[in-house]
Design an enzyme around this catalytic site. Structure first.
Site, PDB file in Angstrom:
ATOM      1  N   ARG A 293       0.714  -1.166   0.002  1.00 55.42           N
ATOM      2  CA  ARG A 293       0.324   0.261   0.492  1.00 55.42           C
ATOM      3  C   ARG A 293       0.182   1.169  -0.756  1.00 55.42           C
ATOM      4  NH1 ARG A 293      -4.464  -2.007   4.237  1.00 55.42           N
ATOM      5  NH2 ARG A 293      -5.759  -3.282   3.031  1.00 55.42           N
ATOM      6  N   HIS A 428      -5.548  -0.573  -6.998  1.00 55.01           N
ATOM      7  CA  HIS A 428      -4.435  -1.856  -6.395  1.00 55.01           C
ATOM      8  C   HIS A 428      -4.670  -1.604  -4.627  1.00 55.01           C
ATOM      9  CE1 HIS A 428      -0.903  -2.336  -9.816  1.00 55.01           C
ATOM     10  NE2 HIS A 428      -1.891  -3.280 -10.013  1.00 55.01           N
ATOM     11  N   GLU A 429      -4.108  -3.167  -4.207  1.00 60.73           N
ATOM     12  CA  GLU A 429      -4.006  -3.241  -2.969  1.00 60.73           C
ATOM     13  C   GLU A 429      -5.651  -2.000  -1.867  1.00 60.73           C
ATOM     14  OE1 GLU A 429      -1.679  -5.069  -2.245  1.00 60.73           O
ATOM     15  OE2 GLU A 429      -1.566  -4.838  -4.346  1.00 60.73           O
ATOM     16  N   GLY A 430      -6.545  -2.417  -2.852  1.00 60.81           N
ATOM     17  CA  GLY A 430      -7.234  -2.389  -1.626  1.00 60.81           C
ATOM     18  C   GLY A 430      -7.585  -0.773  -2.346  1.00 60.81           C
ATOM     19  N   GLN A 435     -10.095   1.640   1.491  1.00 61.31           N
ATOM     20  CA  GLN A 435      -9.096   3.061   2.635  1.00 61.31           C
ATOM     21  C   GLN A 435     -10.062   3.251   3.570  1.00 61.31           C
ATOM     22  OE1 GLN A 435      -5.919   1.930   2.520  1.00 61.31           O
ATOM     23  NE2 GLN A 435      -6.217  -0.066   1.341  1.00 61.31           N
TER      24      GLN A 435
END
Length: 572
Positions: A293, A428-430, A435
């Site tokens: 992240r 990407h990545e959440g 978030q």
């Protein structure tokens, strides 16, 4: 090495590392005692050189000639392999790792600054290295000595690459719905069966082997995330070199980030090793996810920064139009940087990318100075580090296209690719929405709100030292604190979180305003265009951008639940 680069600003990196964050002081710590300003600069030199010479030249080629799959193997343009080989031979993959693993124990903050050159020069090629680094760090933290020897050392040598395999077609980001299963064998190993989707770097011929870290559910494990375990699944058997039941089902074709293979993988009774203990897979995976992240946020900054530098260069060279007050049609045209709206876009972009860069390096330095307080602060900041640059540094790329005008919308200029590449970082990545839920639902409430209190305390302490701009930041911090308390007063998560994205936007802008106060202070008393530029961007962000949070906090304070109460049938 060029004096002025359009990839990234070496001058800005040096200002942030040495004039603000005092990276040299880290050498007083035992872990970094072998380093000095000279070694840090040497790493920055080699990073810039390799990025500009070996990564940047094939950025466009990798976009236009994305990886292909013929049913047996993946084909990627040869420049990618050559660039990664140079990267590996430079020693950079191992630079941040412990000496006992052959690493050089470079501070995180310097390593992050170095890798930004590669992300800005070629995000597609650099992604293979970023994923491998995260994979290796996870195994160093949670793997056995044997696993580190077998898998990590070859990754640090550049012989193996690594991935993270979480998502599945039916589950997406909802990891509690993961169905990939693992069957324990009599010898203590496991066999993994299932499908994974959106796996970056999941198959290629760039390395001898690919080490997949796979979330799966051991037979009999409970439902939900508590039933997930983490497994090492190599693409090829380390002894025989034969395929290990990891089948490439296909490649996903993306809007941007095309140089990185994005795969659909089928695990068919693949031999696997357990990482750590059963049922703790997501806990272990978060080690890699949190690094990823921060890496995604850094990538968004890098792409926004290079877009800004390209736009600034173009605006200074492109002659078009005349000043508003000049009525002489025969007067020579002026550079478009003279036009107020172009200046607006350039200045806002500067404030986004230089503010975002400061946040990325600040977060990295927190890793170099671990303490309960710094660990809590980093945990609180991580959703912002990932999501804020993904939105606002992408806007810098949008501005770069606009500044180029019609040319910016063509493939003859690189800025349209920067935007397409950067668009993925909000997913990407959440996603940004995830978030936002993490920030408001977990990070600012955990430990009785200690993380938010720590963050606001840091902001207030700096704001109090910058009378020119600090009052507005102190007022914004007070509003964030009051709004957070109001949202959670009733203890109703469904109501509190309905506008979590507005909360993330507001707190993110407050944090970047803080980053600009920090840079203002570091530039205090110093003369020259560079420092005047810092003061200009700080004034701009606090006076033009920070006020955006007022309406966002008004919405949150109102208790609006429109997004919860609506019927999706009303959408049409």
């Amino acid at each position: 090495m060029t004096a002025v680069s359009k990839v990234l600003s070496r001058r800005d990196l040096e200002f942030l590392l040495y004039e603000w964050l005092d990276a040299e002081a880290l050498t007083a710590r035992e872990r970094f005692a072998e380093h000095s300003r000279e070694t840090f600069d040497a790493f920055l030199d080699v990073s810039q050189q390799i990025a500009e010479r070996d990564f940047a030249p094939h950025n466009r080629a990798g976009d236009l000639n994305e990886p292909t799959f013929d049913g047996e193997k993946v084909t990627i343009i040869p420049e990618v392999s050559r660039a990664l080989k140079v990267f590996a031979e430079s020693g950079l993959p191992a630079a941040g790792f412990p000496a006992e693993l052959g690493g050089l124990q470079l501070p995180h903050v310097v390593q992050r600054a170095c890798f930004l050159w590669f992300q800005a020069a070629n995000t597609g090629t650099s992604a293979y290295a970023m994923l491998t680094s995260g994979n290796a760090h996870l195994l160093v933290a949670h793997g056995t000595d044997e696993q580190i020897q077998r898998y990590v050392l070859p990754m640090l040598e550049g012989r193996f690459t690594g991935t993270m395999c979480l998502s599945e077609p039916q589950a997406g980001s909802s990891l509690s719905d993961v169905t990939t299963r693992a069957a324990k064998q009599p010898d203590g190993t496991y066999r993994v069966t299932g499908g994974k989707m959106w796996i970056s770097g999941g198959d290629h011929e760039l390395s001898e082997n690919i080490i997949h870290l796979v979330l799966a559910r051991v037979e009999g494990a409970p439902a939900g995330v508590k039933g997930l375990s983490l497994f090492i699944v190599p693409k090829k058997d380390l002894e025989t070199g034969e395929r290990n039941g990891v089948v490439l089902a296909g490649l996903n074709h993306k809007m941007g980030y095309r140089g990185t293979t994005n795969t659909v993988l089928a695990f068919e009774d693949a031999a696997a090793e357990l990482v750590g203990e059963e049922g703790r897979g997501l806990q272990y995976m978060f080690h890699m996810m949190n690094e990823a992240r921060i890496g995604v946020g850094a990538g968004a900054v890098a792409l926004g920064y290079t877009g800004y530098l390209h736009a600034l260069d173009y605006a200074r060279e492109r002659l078009q139009g005349r000043p508003v007050g000049d009525k002489n049609p025969t007067a020579p045209p002026v550079a478009i940087v003279r036009h107020p709206d172009v200046r607006r876009m350039l200045l806002s972009s500067k404030s986004y990318v230089e503010g975002g860069l400061a946040l990325i390096l600040y977060a990295a330095k927190l890793l170099d100075e671990p303490s309960p307080e710094n660990d809590l602060l980093l945990d609180t900041l991580t959703p912002i580090v990932k999501a804020w640059p993904s939105q606002w540094c992408r806007l810098a790329d949008d501005h770069a296209i606009q500044i180029h005008g019609g040319y910016g919308y063509t493939r003859e200029y690189p800025v349209e690719q920067f935007y397409r590449d950067n668009r993925l970082n909000s997913i990407h990545e959440g996603t940004d929405g995830i978030q936002a839920l993490d920030l408001l639902g977990r990070k600012v409430t955990q430990k009785g709100g200690a993380g938010l209190g720590l963050l606001l305390g840091r902001i207030r302490s700096r704001a109090g030292l910058v009378p020119e701009l600090g009052d507005a930041v102190i007022e914004a911090a007070a509003r964030v604190e009051a709004t957070t308390a109001k949202l959670w007063a009733a203890g109703n998560a469904e109501t509190a979180l309905v506008n979590a994205t507005a909360y993330l936007d507001a707190v993110g802008h407050l944090v970047i305003a803080w980053m600009w106060l920090e840079q203002w202070s570091a530039a205090e008393g110093k003369e020259g265009d560079f420092y005047e530029g810092k003061r200009l961007a700080a004034r701009y962000f606090v006076t033009h951008e920070l006020p955006r949070i007022g309406p966002l906090l008004d919405l949150l304070d109102s208790g609006d639940t429109l997004l919860r109460d609506m019927d999706d049938a009303w959408l049409g």
